[in-house]
Design a protein around this motif. Structure first.
Motif, PDB file in Angstrom:
ATOM      1  N   TRP A 189      11.603  11.253   7.801  1.00 18.86           N
ATOM      2  CA  TRP A 189      10.694  12.162   7.120  1.00 18.86           C
ATOM      3  C   TRP A 189       9.724  12.791   8.114  1.00 18.86           C
ATOM      4  O   TRP A 189       9.463  13.993   8.073  1.00 18.86           O
ATOM      5  CB  TRP A 189       9.926  11.418   6.019  1.00 18.86           C
ATOM      6  CG  TRP A 189       9.019  12.305   5.228  1.00 18.86           C
ATOM      7  CD1 TRP A 189       9.342  13.058   4.140  1.00 18.86           C
ATOM      8  CD2 TRP A 189       7.636  12.565   5.483  1.00 18.86           C
ATOM      9  NE1 TRP A 189       8.247  13.756   3.703  1.00 18.86           N
ATOM     10  CE2 TRP A 189       7.181  13.479   4.519  1.00 18.86           C
ATOM     11  CE3 TRP A 189       6.732  12.113   6.444  1.00 18.86           C
ATOM     12  CZ2 TRP A 189       5.873  13.939   4.463  1.00 18.86           C
ATOM     13  CZ3 TRP A 189       5.418  12.581   6.406  1.00 18.86           C
ATOM     14  CH2 TRP A 189       5.010  13.480   5.418  1.00 18.86           C
ATOM     15  N   GLN A 222       8.997  16.828   9.416  1.00 18.51           N
ATOM     16  CA  GLN A 222       7.685  17.476   9.424  1.00 18.51           C
ATOM     17  C   GLN A 222       7.331  17.994  10.820  1.00 18.51           C
ATOM     18  O   GLN A 222       6.249  18.514  11.033  1.00 18.51           O
ATOM     19  CB  GLN A 222       6.591  16.499   8.976  1.00 18.51           C
ATOM     20  CG  GLN A 222       6.845  15.775   7.673  1.00 18.51           C
ATOM     21  CD  GLN A 222       7.305  16.666   6.550  1.00 18.51           C
ATOM     22  OE1 GLN A 222       6.630  17.618   6.208  1.00 18.51           O
ATOM     23  NE2 GLN A 222       8.451  16.365   5.974  1.00 18.51           N
ATOM     24  N   LEU A 267       1.080   3.765   8.905  1.00 19.13           N
ATOM     25  CA  LEU A 267       0.963   4.587   7.699  1.00 19.13           C
ATOM     26  C   LEU A 267      -0.490   4.895   7.375  1.00 19.13           C
ATOM     27  O   LEU A 267      -0.817   6.014   6.987  1.00 19.13           O
ATOM     28  CB  LEU A 267       1.640   3.901   6.514  1.00 19.13           C
ATOM     29  CG  LEU A 267       3.157   3.975   6.492  1.00 19.13           C
ATOM     30  CD1 LEU A 267       3.713   3.198   5.302  1.00 19.13           C
ATOM     31  CD2 LEU A 267       3.637   5.411   6.447  1.00 19.13           C
ATOM     32  N   SER A 268      -1.365   3.925   7.557  1.00 19.59           N
ATOM     33  CA  SER A 268      -2.789   4.169   7.321  1.00 19.59           C
ATOM     34  C   SER A 268      -3.313   5.249   8.257  1.00 19.59           C
ATOM     35  O   SER A 268      -4.031   6.160   7.833  1.00 19.59           O
ATOM     36  CB  SER A 268      -3.591   2.881   7.530  1.00 19.59           C
ATOM     37  OG  SER A 268      -3.301   1.954   6.526  1.00 19.59           O
ATOM     38  N   ARG A 312      -1.925   8.716   7.300  1.00 24.93           N
ATOM     39  CA  ARG A 312      -2.608   9.256   6.120  1.00 24.93           C
ATOM     40  C   ARG A 312      -4.015   9.710   6.467  1.00 24.93           C
ATOM     41  O   ARG A 312      -4.467  10.741   5.963  1.00 24.93           O
ATOM     42  CB  ARG A 312      -2.581   8.227   5.002  1.00 24.93           C
ATOM     43  CG  ARG A 312      -1.166   8.066   4.454  1.00 24.93           C
ATOM     44  CD  ARG A 312      -1.054   7.062   3.337  1.00 24.93           C
ATOM     45  NE  ARG A 312       0.319   7.069   2.830  1.00 24.93           N
ATOM     46  CZ  ARG A 312       1.011   5.977   2.588  1.00 24.93           C
ATOM     47  NH1 ARG A 312       0.462   4.783   2.749  1.00 24.93           N
ATOM     48  NH2 ARG A 312       2.254   6.060   2.140  1.00 24.93           N
ATOM     49  N   GLU A 313      -4.722   8.982   7.330  1.00 24.20           N
ATOM     50  CA  GLU A 313      -6.036   9.412   7.780  1.00 24.20           C
ATOM     51  C   GLU A 313      -5.954  10.724   8.538  1.00 24.20           C
ATOM     52  O   GLU A 313      -6.896  11.522   8.507  1.00 24.20           O
ATOM     53  CB  GLU A 313      -6.669   8.344   8.676  1.00 24.20           C
ATOM     54  CG  GLU A 313      -7.181   7.136   7.933  1.00 24.20           C
ATOM     55  CD  GLU A 313      -7.709   6.054   8.861  1.00 24.20           C
ATOM     56  OE1 GLU A 313      -7.984   6.339  10.044  1.00 24.20           O
ATOM     57  OE2 GLU A 313      -7.849   4.910   8.403  1.00 24.20           O
ATOM     58  N   GLY A 364      -4.004  13.079   7.781  1.00 29.36           N
ATOM     59  CA  GLY A 364      -3.680  14.147   6.838  1.00 29.36           C
ATOM     60  C   GLY A 364      -2.220  14.264   6.456  1.00 29.36           C
ATOM     61  O   GLY A 364      -1.847  15.188   5.740  1.00 29.36           O
ATOM     62  N   LEU A 365      -1.373  13.336   6.897  1.00 28.94           N
ATOM     63  CA  LEU A 365       0.038  13.368   6.501  1.00 28.94           C
ATOM     64  C   LEU A 365       0.231  12.475   5.276  1.00 28.94           C
ATOM     65  O   LEU A 365      -0.052  11.283   5.315  1.00 28.94           O
ATOM     66  CB  LEU A 365       0.929  12.859   7.636  1.00 28.94           C
ATOM     67  CG  LEU A 365       1.204  13.853   8.754  1.00 28.94           C
ATOM     68  CD1 LEU A 365       1.903  13.167   9.903  1.00 28.94           C
ATOM     69  CD2 LEU A 365       2.031  14.998   8.241  1.00 28.94           C
ATOM     70  N   SER A 366       0.719  13.038   4.207  1.00 25.62           N
ATOM     71  CA  SER A 366       0.971  12.290   2.977  1.00 25.62           C
ATOM     72  C   SER A 366       2.387  11.741   3.002  1.00 25.62           C
ATOM     73  O   SER A 366       3.286  12.267   2.356  1.00 25.62           O
ATOM     74  CB  SER A 366       0.772  13.186   1.760  1.00 25.62           C
ATOM     75  OG  SER A 366      -0.548  13.658   1.714  1.00 25.62           O
ATOM     76  N   VAL A 367       2.587  10.669   3.732  1.00 25.99           N
ATOM     77  CA  VAL A 367       3.898  10.047   3.853  1.00 25.99           C
ATOM     78  C   VAL A 367       4.299   9.510   2.484  1.00 25.99           C
ATOM     79  O   VAL A 367       3.558   8.742   1.880  1.00 25.99           O
ATOM     80  CB  VAL A 367       3.886   8.916   4.901  1.00 25.99           C
ATOM     81  CG1 VAL A 367       5.264   8.295   5.056  1.00 25.99           C
ATOM     82  CG2 VAL A 367       3.384   9.447   6.249  1.00 25.99           C
ATOM     83  N   PRO A 368       5.471   9.916   1.961  1.00 27.67           N
ATOM     84  CA  PRO A 368       5.827   9.583   0.581  1.00 27.67           C
ATOM     85  C   PRO A 368       6.398   8.195   0.371  1.00 27.67           C
ATOM     86  O   PRO A 368       7.030   7.950  -0.637  1.00 27.67           O
ATOM     87  CB  PRO A 368       6.868  10.654   0.244  1.00 27.67           C
ATOM     88  CG  PRO A 368       7.536  10.940   1.549  1.00 27.67           C
ATOM     89  CD  PRO A 368       6.439  10.826   2.571  1.00 27.67           C
TER      90      PRO A 368
END
Length: 91
Positions: A27, A31, A79-80, A83-84, A86-90
């Motif tokens: 994924w 990106q 993953l944390s 996400r910090e 700005g990537l919204s890993v699904p």
């Protein structure tokens, strides 16, 4: 990664993050993020955190690195951080 859009499998909620690590890497690649996960046998022999995740490029402003004693620890931290950033890993 042409032709791979929309083929993500259903994730078993009882499985651990280590079960979806390759899907996360795939994924991220879609990106435009360069990413890898590595296990260092020398660090494991020294009882140091042997797993390393690294990512850079694409929408990441700066490269990042996460380490852990287990793949689960390493990827949870990664993953944390993603996400910090700005990537919204699904996953």
């Amino acid at each position: 990664m042409t032709g791979n859009q929309g083929r993500w499998p259903k994730i078993d909620p009882d499985s651990g993050i280590e079960d979806v690590t390759l899907l996360i890497l795939e994924w991220l690649g879609a990106q435009g993020v360069n990413a890898l996960i590595r296990m260092d046998a020398e660090r494991a022999a020294e009882n140091a955190p042997a797993w390393t995740f690294a990512a850079s490029g694409g929408p990441l402003e700066h490269g990042m690195r996460a380490d852990g004693r287990t793949v689960q620890q390493c990827m949870s931290t990664a993953l944390s951080q993603l996400r910090e950033a700005g990537l919204s890993v699904p996953f």
